[in-house]
Design an enzyme around this catalytic site. Structure first.
Site, PDB file in Angstrom:
ATOM      1  N   THR A   1      76.998  -4.440  44.218  1.00  0.00           N
ATOM      2  CA  THR A   1      76.507  -5.431  43.273  1.00  0.00           C
ATOM      3  C   THR A   1      77.319  -6.709  43.418  1.00  0.00           C
ATOM      4  O   THR A   1      78.496  -6.653  43.764  1.00  0.00           O
ATOM      5  CB  THR A   1      76.587  -4.895  41.832  1.00  0.00           C
ATOM      6  OG1 THR A   1      76.066  -5.885  40.951  1.00  0.00           O
ATOM      7  CG2 THR A   1      77.995  -4.559  41.405  1.00  0.00           C
TER       8      THR A   1
ATOM      9  N   GLU B   1      75.910  -0.553  38.001  1.00  0.00           N
ATOM     10  CA  GLU B   1      77.033   0.336  37.665  1.00  0.00           C
ATOM     11  C   GLU B   1      76.600   1.501  36.782  1.00  0.00           C
ATOM     12  O   GLU B   1      77.415   2.344  36.442  1.00  0.00           O
ATOM     13  CB  GLU B   1      78.136  -0.461  36.945  1.00  0.00           C
ATOM     14  CG  GLU B   1      78.869  -1.460  37.817  1.00  0.00           C
ATOM     15  CD  GLU B   1      78.205  -2.836  37.845  1.00  0.00           C
ATOM     16  OE1 GLU B   1      76.983  -2.925  37.567  1.00  0.00           O
ATOM     17  OE2 GLU B   1      78.905  -3.815  38.152  1.00  0.00           O
TER      18      GLU B   1
ATOM     19  N   LYS C   1      70.737 -15.207  37.464  1.00  0.00           N
ATOM     20  CA  LYS C   1      69.815 -14.178  37.938  1.00  0.00           C
ATOM     21  C   LYS C   1      68.438 -14.795  38.138  1.00  0.00           C
ATOM     22  O   LYS C   1      67.767 -15.161  37.190  1.00  0.00           O
ATOM     23  CB  LYS C   1      69.751 -12.998  36.993  1.00  0.00           C
ATOM     24  CG  LYS C   1      69.286 -11.755  37.741  1.00  0.00           C
ATOM     25  CD  LYS C   1      69.568 -10.485  36.993  1.00  0.00           C
ATOM     26  CE  LYS C   1      69.642  -9.302  37.935  1.00  0.00           C
ATOM     27  NZ  LYS C   1      69.624  -8.029  37.269  1.00  0.00           N
TER      28      LYS C   1
ATOM     29  N   TRP D   1      70.901 -11.778  42.070  1.00  0.00           N
ATOM     30  CA  TRP D   1      72.035 -12.567  41.612  1.00  0.00           C
ATOM     31  C   TRP D   1      72.371 -13.728  42.541  1.00  0.00           C
ATOM     32  O   TRP D   1      72.304 -13.599  43.754  1.00  0.00           O
ATOM     33  CB  TRP D   1      73.280 -11.689  41.514  1.00  0.00           C
ATOM     34  CG  TRP D   1      73.235 -10.665  40.434  1.00  0.00           C
ATOM     35  CD1 TRP D   1      73.222  -9.314  40.602  1.00  0.00           C
ATOM     36  CD2 TRP D   1      73.226 -10.884  39.017  1.00  0.00           C
ATOM     37  NE1 TRP D   1      73.204  -8.693  39.388  1.00  0.00           N
ATOM     38  CE2 TRP D   1      73.208  -9.625  38.393  1.00  0.00           C
ATOM     39  CE3 TRP D   1      73.239 -12.038  38.217  1.00  0.00           C
ATOM     40  CZ2 TRP D   1      73.193  -9.474  37.016  1.00  0.00           C
ATOM     41  CZ3 TRP D   1      73.225 -11.874  36.842  1.00  0.00           C
ATOM     42  CH2 TRP D   1      73.198 -10.612  36.257  1.00  0.00           C
TER      43      TRP D   1
HETATM   44  P1  AMP Z   1      71.977  -5.452  38.286  1.00  0.00           P
HETATM   45  O1  AMP Z   1      73.236  -4.703  38.407  1.00  0.00           O
HETATM   46  O2  AMP Z   1      71.743  -6.387  39.426  1.00  0.00           O
HETATM   47  O3  AMP Z   1      70.823  -4.568  38.034  1.00  0.00           O
HETATM   48  O4  AMP Z   1      72.106  -6.407  37.036  1.00  0.00           O
HETATM   49  C1  AMP Z   1      72.422  -5.922  35.757  1.00  0.00           C
HETATM   50  C2  AMP Z   1      72.426  -7.066  34.795  1.00  0.00           C
HETATM   51  O5  AMP Z   1      71.125  -7.654  34.756  1.00  0.00           O
HETATM   52  C3  AMP Z   1      72.753  -6.727  33.366  1.00  0.00           C
HETATM   53  O6  AMP Z   1      74.136  -6.647  33.128  1.00  0.00           O
HETATM   54  C4  AMP Z   1      72.108  -7.897  32.632  1.00  0.00           C
HETATM   55  O7  AMP Z   1      72.939  -9.058  32.691  1.00  0.00           O
HETATM   56  C5  AMP Z   1      70.873  -8.162  33.462  1.00  0.00           C
HETATM   57  N1  AMP Z   1      69.717  -7.431  32.902  1.00  0.00           N
HETATM   58  C6  AMP Z   1      69.209  -6.246  33.288  1.00  0.00           C
HETATM   59  N2  AMP Z   1      68.132  -5.913  32.532  1.00  0.00           N
HETATM   60  C7  AMP Z   1      67.961  -6.907  31.638  1.00  0.00           C
HETATM   61  C8  AMP Z   1      67.045  -7.154  30.576  1.00  0.00           C
HETATM   62  N3  AMP Z   1      66.055  -6.323  30.285  1.00  0.00           N
HETATM   63  N4  AMP Z   1      67.211  -8.289  29.856  1.00  0.00           N
HETATM   64  C9  AMP Z   1      68.195  -9.166  30.130  1.00  0.00           C
HETATM   65  N5  AMP Z   1      69.097  -8.990  31.131  1.00  0.00           N
HETATM   66  C10 AMP Z   1      68.986  -7.885  31.872  1.00  0.00           C
END
Ligand code: AMP
Length: 537
Positions: free
Chosen positions: A178, A325, A434, A439
């Site tokens: 990540t 994570e 995002k 990211w």
């Molecule tokens: P990732 O590890 O790339 O899946 O990103 C995880 C992060 O994405 C989380 O810590 C949030 O900051 C963001 N995220 C995931 N799902 C949502 C959601 N439904 N609404 C807002 N942010 C989200």
């Protein structure tokens, strides 16, 4: 006193074995690069996953060796999801949207020995192949001259040599990297047990609720947090799987949803926004009457989109939140029976929240070292714990501060939690943007901008975007007397960063506001540019 229960290990091969014995005739459908369909049964899938496991033995791989993939959602990728962990090795799914430099870094950091790559992605190899020590590269689909073919690899393997292994459920099964705010991507190393329990929890009726009779299409990519675990969940319960391959445009996805009679699908908001526009323009062509649940996560799903789907197309959008994570599912927003009496507006308001924790995931929001009350107003950083939450990053001390001394993981998301335990994300502490579910590191862009001779200071902030949710905007202070145009600065960045992650525009300002410790005050900048539209648009 211990309970008297058998010592049965929760592993990926146990999922494969169950599916082999129970769901042989069920189907897995894949969109091929030429847009035609590949169809085969679970029996075919299990045979090929076993052959892959045997082939990895034949290549001389040791237990726990890492096998990487660079691929879309396809049946071959699914074979790797099961064949690699069922041979006692670790599956490393690589995100093709990373820069070639980061791809090389994570291949070396993970110690990958073999790479399985989609035929549509082989051109990516040029960007990193000289910087990695991979021993084999096999191509899914047709292999260009000079590269080994995955089909030949399987053809040379004897399925009869496969034995279901005796694995420890705590063993590593898969790894995903990540993006970090600063520094390099970090690896979340999933155990067999985490995957098995995550699959059971996500299949539960009040979670995603996936059953044998479902037809599931994960649009969320298998290279980003295991497509939210859906390939494992679906295989556990024997659901029909529809893999969209490289074709993620609204028309192709709508065809897949309608023609395959998909019942459950999942993707980031950008995907569902594109589909909403296509459906609004043409509400008649696609029969989506089989579709009962569209899971949305990865970024916040706007209430307007959830409402528009229901009111204009009768479709149920379900909001979920998770992280690399945490395998990734953390919360999901299903309304409870006690909410039946609320007004429609109140119910939409709740549906726009990220939802309440799934079974075995605990949440708390921390401010100044204390959990804040569950009142829907007090804000704190969301911390989580549970059987599929990472306890450390793989092979690095970087990011160790995200794991608290009392066993929780700090998510970097700022949330409120209401009296019913529904979490709502308000902001994030991590300095990342995002965009379309992927990211972008603002810090990396800022450092690169500040390496330009004309730039005195730069900040990169997220600005709201209807299609991508967020896009980067560069805010730049030039050195006294120096000159640089937006084009010059963008071309300065373009060597180092993929095109999609470059700022949409550069704003030249006299000064950037600072915090007391001299950091750029991003909150102030975000407020200042919240209604930003680039000149000329
Ligand atoms: P990732 O590890 O790339 O899946 O990103 C995880 C992060 O994405 C989380 O810590 C949030 O900051 C963001 N995220 C995931 N799902 C949502 C959601 N439904 N609404 C807002 N942010 C989200």
């Amino acid at each position: 006193m211990k309970g008297l229960i058998q010592d049965y290990q929760l592993t990926v091969p146990a999922i494969l074995q169950r599916t082999e014995t129970l769901y042989g005739p069920k189907e897995i459908v894949t969109r091929k690069p030429d847009k035609s369909f590949h169809r085969y049964t679970y029996t075919d899938f299990v045979t090929r996953a076993k052959k892959l496991a045997v082939a990895l033995d034949d290549l001389g791989l040791e237990p726990y060796d890492r096998v990487a993939t660079l691929a879309w959602n396809t049946h071959e990728h699914l074979e790797a999801y099961f064949g690699v962990p069922s041979s006692g090795r670790v599956l490393h799914t690589i995100n093709p949207r990373l820069s070639p430099d980061d791809i090389a870094y994570i291949i070396e950091h993970a110690g990958d020995r073999v790479l399985l790559i989609d035929e549509t992605m082989v051109k990516l190899l040029d960007g990193f192949k000289d910087d990695v020590s991979l021993e084999h590269v096999f191509v899914f689909g047709s292999a260009p001259e000079g590269l080994e073919s995955y089909e030949d690899l399987l053809a040379g393997a004897d399925e009869g040599a496969f034995r279901y292994p005796d694995l420890d459920e705590e063993d590593a099964a898969a790894i995903c990297y990540t993006s970090g705010t600063t520094g390099r991507p970090k690896g979340a190393l999933y155990s067999h047990r985490a995957i098995a329990l995550h699959s059971m929890a996500s299949a539960m009726a009040d979670t995603i609720g996936i059953r044998e009779r479902d037809v599931v299409m994960p649009v969320v990519p298998m290279f980003h947090v295991n497509a939210w675990g859906l390939p494992y969940t679906c295989t556990l319960v024997g659901a029909t799987q529809v893999m969209p391959g490289a074709h993620l445009d609204p028309e192709s996805l709508l065809e897949d949803l309608a023609n395959e009679r998909v019942t459950v699908t999942a993707g980031v908001p950008t995907i569902w926004l594109g589909i909403l526009h296509a459906l609004d323009a043409d509400p008649e062509t696609y029969d989506l009457s089989a579709l009962r649940s569209m899971i949305v996560g990865g970024s916040a799903a706007p209430e307007g989109v959830i409402r528009a789907y229901k009111e204009r197309h009768g479709l149920n959008v379900v909001h979920a939140w998770g992280m690399t994570e945490m395998s990734p599912l953390g919360t999901i927003c299903n309304l409870r029976s006690m909410m039946d009496d609320l007004t429609e507006d109140e119910r939409y308001r709740i549906k726009a929240k990220q939802g309440s924790p799934v079974p075995f995931i605990e949440v708390r929001a921390m401010a100044e070292g204390e959990p804040v009350p569950w009142d829907g107003e007090s804000m704190g950083e969301l911390e989580v714990r549970g059987p599929w939450v990472a306890s450390a990053y793989f092979n690095t001390d970087e990011g160790a501060d995200k794991f608290t001394d009392d066993g929780w993981f700090r998510t970097g998301d700022i949330v409120t939690i209401d009296e019913n335990g529904y979490v709502e994300i308000q902001d994030r502490t991590k300095d990342l943007i995002k965009s379309g579910g992927e990211w972008i590191s603002s810090v990396a862009l800022e450092n690169a901008l500040m390496s330009h001779e004309a730039v005195a200071e730069a900040a990169v902030i997220a600005i709201p975007d209807e299609k991508w949710q967020e896009r980067p905007l560069g805010v730049v202070v030039l050195k006294e007397g120096a000159e640089a145009t937006e084009e010059e600065l963008l071309s300065h960045l373009s060597g180092e960063f993929p095109k999609w992650s470059l700022p949409d525009a550069m704003e030249f300002v006299e000064e950037i506001p600072h915090t007391a410790t001299g950091k750029a005050l991003k909150m102030k900048l975000r407020e200042q540019f919240q209604d930003y539209t680039p000149a000329g648009s």
